[in-house]
Enzyme design. Sequence first.
Site, PDB file in Angstrom:
ATOM      1  N   HIS A  37      -5.954  12.378  -2.426  1.00  0.00           N
ATOM      2  CA  HIS A  37      -7.411  12.340  -2.632  1.00  0.00           C
ATOM      3  C   HIS A  37      -7.746  12.314  -4.127  1.00  0.00           C
ATOM      4  CE1 HIS A  37      -7.341  14.502   1.399  1.00  0.00           C
ATOM      5  NE2 HIS A  37      -8.192  13.526   1.654  1.00  0.00           N
ATOM      6  N   VAL A 176       0.115   7.954  -1.922  1.00  0.00           N
ATOM      7  CA  VAL A 176       0.651   9.019  -2.776  1.00  0.00           C
ATOM      8  C   VAL A 176       1.560   9.883  -1.896  1.00  0.00           C
ATOM      9  CG1 VAL A 176       0.088  10.995  -4.237  1.00  0.00           C
ATOM     10  CG2 VAL A 176      -1.386   8.955  -4.254  1.00  0.00           C
TER      11      VAL A 176
HETATM   12  P1  AMP Z   1      -9.118  11.648   4.613  1.00  0.00           P
HETATM   13  O1  AMP Z   1      -9.714  12.831   3.926  1.00  0.00           O
HETATM   14  O2  AMP Z   1      -7.794  11.929   5.268  1.00  0.00           O
HETATM   15  O3  AMP Z   1     -10.097  10.939   5.515  1.00  0.00           O
HETATM   16  O4  AMP Z   1      -8.767  10.605   3.480  1.00  0.00           O
HETATM   17  C1  AMP Z   1      -9.725  10.211   2.554  1.00  0.00           C
HETATM   18  C2  AMP Z   1      -9.196   9.030   1.789  1.00  0.00           C
HETATM   19  O5  AMP Z   1      -8.002   9.403   1.135  1.00  0.00           O
HETATM   20  C3  AMP Z   1      -8.861   7.827   2.688  1.00  0.00           C
HETATM   21  O6  AMP Z   1      -9.229   6.636   2.027  1.00  0.00           O
HETATM   22  C4  AMP Z   1      -7.372   7.945   2.827  1.00  0.00           C
HETATM   23  O7  AMP Z   1      -6.742   6.707   3.082  1.00  0.00           O
HETATM   24  C5  AMP Z   1      -6.991   8.470   1.469  1.00  0.00           C
HETATM   25  N1  AMP Z   1      -5.685   9.126   1.508  1.00  0.00           N
HETATM   26  C6  AMP Z   1      -5.294  10.135   2.319  1.00  0.00           C
HETATM   27  N2  AMP Z   1      -4.005  10.448   2.090  1.00  0.00           N
HETATM   28  C7  AMP Z   1      -3.564   9.605   1.127  1.00  0.00           C
HETATM   29  C8  AMP Z   1      -2.312   9.413   0.457  1.00  0.00           C
HETATM   30  N3  AMP Z   1      -1.243  10.157   0.737  1.00  0.00           N
HETATM   31  N4  AMP Z   1      -2.246   8.455  -0.468  1.00  0.00           N
HETATM   32  C9  AMP Z   1      -3.324   7.678  -0.779  1.00  0.00           C
HETATM   33  N5  AMP Z   1      -4.519   7.814  -0.187  1.00  0.00           N
HETATM   34  C10 AMP Z   1      -4.639   8.765   0.751  1.00  0.00           C
END
Ligand code: AMP
Length: 285
Positions: A37, A176
């Site tokens: 994030h 990441v």
């Molecule tokens: P979430 O809070 O899980 O809905 O994720 C919010 C944003 O962070 C989304 O665009 C996800 O794709 C991105 N995201 C979550 N985990 C990762 C990661 N390990 N690497 C890159 N982006 C991430």
Amino acid sequence: METIRRAEKMQRRCLAWRSEGLRIGLVPTMGFFHDGHLALIRQAGKLADRVVVSLFVNPTQFGPGEDLAAYPRDPEKDAVLAAENGADVMFCPDSAEMYAPDHSTWIEVAGVSKHLCGASRPGHFRGVATVVAKLFWICLPHAAVFGEKDWQQLAVIRRMVRDLNIPVEIVGHPIVREADGLAMSSRNAYLSPDEQRLAPYVQTGLVMARELYRKQSLDSAVEIEARLTAYYEKHLPGSRLDYASCVDGSSIEPVDRVDDTTVLAVALFLGRTRLIDNIRFGEDR
Ligand code: AMP
């Protein structure tokens, strides 16, 4: 950094920024921040003059029996981390603010939403597309950053923005990972210590599968998927594979023959935790 809970106030703020000629970057999230994030937030800071991070655990993208109530939350810590990484505003609406009791407008992105998580989680991408469109109208961003970990989600958003002529630049950020290769996820907090030790095999399996294509010139999707399934059965005993599928990276349609445009996507239950990950055959990362 300011926290805003009301959509109307958020929209007024963004309209004011726009009238000053400032560029707005948006990072939609469900909170419980990890370094993935935070990388997205920093990326938004490079693309824009003002960064809005939305934190909303969107109920409409969870199915019955999924982990909506249990989803990990720590909004106070998230606010500190967002501020440290350059956010100007954290937009934290509650469900009532986002969905009127008689809310009845939905965005369905057909085709791209059909396979993978769309098949396992009916209605999931309808909830995602609808909430992201709402966030775009509320925050009026010039650019929005999404992670490639949720590859299908990124494809759904890109298609929605193209089909509906939404003037937002969609920026994908590479996955990441932890030092051991596990893709970072808020849901990793559910993993037991034993499961944490096993979880990196999700990615090593993907790398192994890509090597079959690159080094052994194997291009049969069925064969690659079978080899990956066998790898997980060996290294992740007791796990339950939801899917392991070679798809076109843009249309998310399954392919028979893989090439550099192919994405191999997996979803796998380790105990009660559903992990997703993917690898692009045409990229080194
Ligand atoms: P979430 O809070 O899980 O809905 O994720 C919010 C944003 O962070 C989304 O665009 C996800 O794709 C991105 N995201 C979550 N985990 C990762 C990661 N390990 N690497 C890159 N982006 C991430």
